[in-house]
Design a protein around this motif. Structure first.
Motif, PDB file in Angstrom:
ATOM      1  N   LEU A  78      41.522  64.496  52.621  1.00 35.38           N
ATOM      2  CA  LEU A  78      42.791  63.798  52.433  1.00 35.38           C
ATOM      3  C   LEU A  78      42.543  62.428  51.809  1.00 35.38           C
ATOM      4  O   LEU A  78      43.262  62.011  50.906  1.00 35.38           O
ATOM      5  CB  LEU A  78      43.532  63.648  53.765  1.00 35.38           C
ATOM      6  N   ILE A  79      41.530  61.734  52.300  1.00 39.49           N
ATOM      7  CA  ILE A  79      41.189  60.432  51.738  1.00 39.49           C
ATOM      8  C   ILE A  79      40.739  60.613  50.289  1.00 39.49           C
ATOM      9  O   ILE A  79      41.131  59.862  49.406  1.00 39.49           O
ATOM     10  CB  ILE A  79      40.101  59.739  52.578  1.00 39.49           C
ATOM     11  N   PHE A  80      39.923  61.640  50.086  1.00 39.71           N
ATOM     12  CA  PHE A  80      39.452  61.931  48.740  1.00 39.71           C
ATOM     13  C   PHE A  80      40.629  62.244  47.819  1.00 39.71           C
ATOM     14  O   PHE A  80      40.675  61.775  46.690  1.00 39.71           O
ATOM     15  CB  PHE A  80      38.469  63.106  48.789  1.00 39.71           C
ATOM     16  N   SER A  81      41.601  63.012  48.330  1.00 42.25           N
ATOM     17  CA  SER A  81      42.743  63.363  47.495  1.00 42.25           C
ATOM     18  C   SER A  81      43.601  62.135  47.209  1.00 42.25           C
ATOM     19  O   SER A  81      44.184  62.039  46.131  1.00 42.25           O
ATOM     20  CB  SER A  81      43.579  64.457  48.147  1.00 42.25           C
ATOM     21  N   LYS A  82      43.680  61.193  48.137  1.00 40.01           N
ATOM     22  CA  LYS A  82      44.426  59.960  47.862  1.00 40.01           C
ATOM     23  C   LYS A  82      43.767  59.186  46.733  1.00 40.01           C
ATOM     24  O   LYS A  82      44.436  58.702  45.826  1.00 40.01           O
ATOM     25  CB  LYS A  82      44.507  59.080  49.116  1.00 40.01           C
ATOM     26  N   TRP A  83      42.430  59.099  46.788  1.00 33.98           N
ATOM     27  CA  TRP A  83      41.707  58.401  45.725  1.00 33.98           C
ATOM     28  C   TRP A  83      41.847  59.147  44.409  1.00 33.98           C
ATOM     29  O   TRP A  83      41.911  58.544  43.343  1.00 33.98           O
ATOM     30  CB  TRP A  83      40.243  58.209  46.087  1.00 33.98           C
ATOM     31  N   MET A  84      41.879  60.462  44.484  1.00 37.36           N
ATOM     32  CA  MET A  84      42.050  61.254  43.266  1.00 37.36           C
ATOM     33  C   MET A  84      43.431  60.991  42.659  1.00 37.36           C
ATOM     34  O   MET A  84      43.570  60.914  41.444  1.00 37.36           O
ATOM     35  CB  MET A  84      41.875  62.747  43.559  1.00 37.36           C
ATOM     36  N   ILE A 141      45.177  58.225  42.983  1.00 33.79           N
ATOM     37  CA  ILE A 141      45.133  56.877  42.405  1.00 33.79           C
ATOM     38  C   ILE A 141      44.388  56.903  41.075  1.00 33.79           C
ATOM     39  O   ILE A 141      44.828  56.306  40.087  1.00 33.79           O
ATOM     40  CB  ILE A 141      44.484  55.889  43.399  1.00 33.79           C
ATOM     41  N   ALA A 142      43.279  57.623  41.044  1.00 32.43           N
ATOM     42  CA  ALA A 142      42.508  57.730  39.803  1.00 32.43           C
ATOM     43  C   ALA A 142      43.322  58.431  38.718  1.00 32.43           C
ATOM     44  O   ALA A 142      43.288  58.025  37.549  1.00 32.43           O
ATOM     45  CB  ALA A 142      41.199  58.473  40.054  1.00 32.43           C
ATOM     46  N   ALA A 143      44.061  59.459  39.091  1.00 35.40           N
ATOM     47  CA  ALA A 143      44.887  60.176  38.114  1.00 35.40           C
ATOM     48  C   ALA A 143      45.962  59.258  37.534  1.00 35.40           C
ATOM     49  O   ALA A 143      46.219  59.281  36.326  1.00 35.40           O
ATOM     50  CB  ALA A 143      45.528  61.404  38.757  1.00 35.40           C
ATOM     51  N   VAL A 144      46.572  58.443  38.387  1.00 32.15           N
ATOM     52  CA  VAL A 144      47.591  57.506  37.906  1.00 32.15           C
ATOM     53  C   VAL A 144      46.966  56.486  36.953  1.00 32.15           C
ATOM     54  O   VAL A 144      47.535  56.180  35.900  1.00 32.15           O
ATOM     55  CB  VAL A 144      48.286  56.803  39.101  1.00 32.15           C
ATOM     56  N   LEU A 145      45.787  55.988  37.310  1.00 31.81           N
ATOM     57  CA  LEU A 145      45.114  55.017  36.441  1.00 31.81           C
ATOM     58  C   LEU A 145      44.743  55.644  35.095  1.00 31.81           C
ATOM     59  O   LEU A 145      44.909  55.009  34.050  1.00 31.81           O
ATOM     60  CB  LEU A 145      43.872  54.459  37.131  1.00 31.81           C
ATOM     61  N   VAL A 146      44.244  56.863  35.127  1.00 39.31           N
ATOM     62  CA  VAL A 146      43.894  57.553  33.884  1.00 39.31           C
ATOM     63  C   VAL A 146      45.152  57.769  33.036  1.00 39.31           C
ATOM     64  O   VAL A 146      45.133  57.573  31.817  1.00 39.31           O
ATOM     65  CB  VAL A 146      43.180  58.888  34.175  1.00 39.31           C
TER      66      VAL A 146
END
Length: 143
Positions: free
Chosen positions: A64-70, A72-77
């Motif tokens: 779940l934590i990993f998916s939250k970071w993913m 955030i990373a997707a939004v930044l990309v």
């Protein structure tokens, strides 16, 4: 009282008691002389109910934590790519505008050159006259 206690115990272990019957059963067991196992059981359930719940992380909570970071990373990309695309489109628009301005400048230069050339064509009629004497038809009198 013992009959009622036995009936309630049987009903309790079958899972068919109501909340009032369970309260009555706990009261009867605490008042009775026998049924030590049931007394210990109800005291244990009471102690467990009084404890603060301990929250353990769910299995996969790391994911779940990993998916939250993913996310955030997707939004930044997404923002990075969209900014890059917008920047390139803006550069192309600026290049097109500069090209049009240069072409307008060339057209203005060409128009002015044409006007200047037309003025020089009028002077072409006088090219055979090379001196002032020829212009005014003056003859030399050297006699």
């Amino acid at each position: 009282m013992k009959d009622r206690l036995e009936k309630l115990l049987d009903k309790y272990w079958e899972g068919e008691t109501s909340l009032e019957e369970e309260k009555e059963l706990k009261n009867l067991v605490s008042l009775s002389d026998g049924h030590l196992e049931e007394k210990e059981f109800f005291l244990g359930t009471k102690a467990i109910a009084e404890q603060e719940p301990v929250l353990f992380p769910m299995p996969g909570s790391r994911s779940l934590i990993f998916s939250k970071w993913m996310k955030i990373a997707a939004v930044l990309v997404f923002f990075l790519i969209s900014t890059t695309v917008i920047y390139k489109m803006e550069m192309q628009r600026a290049e097109k505008e500069a090209y049009e301005q240069v072409m307008q400048a060339f057209a203005l230069i060409q128009t002015n050159m044409r006007k200047g050339t037309e003025s020089l064509e009028l002077m072409g009629d006088f090219k055979h006259l090379s001196t002032t004497q020829e212009i005014f038809n003056i003859k030399d009198h050297k006699e």
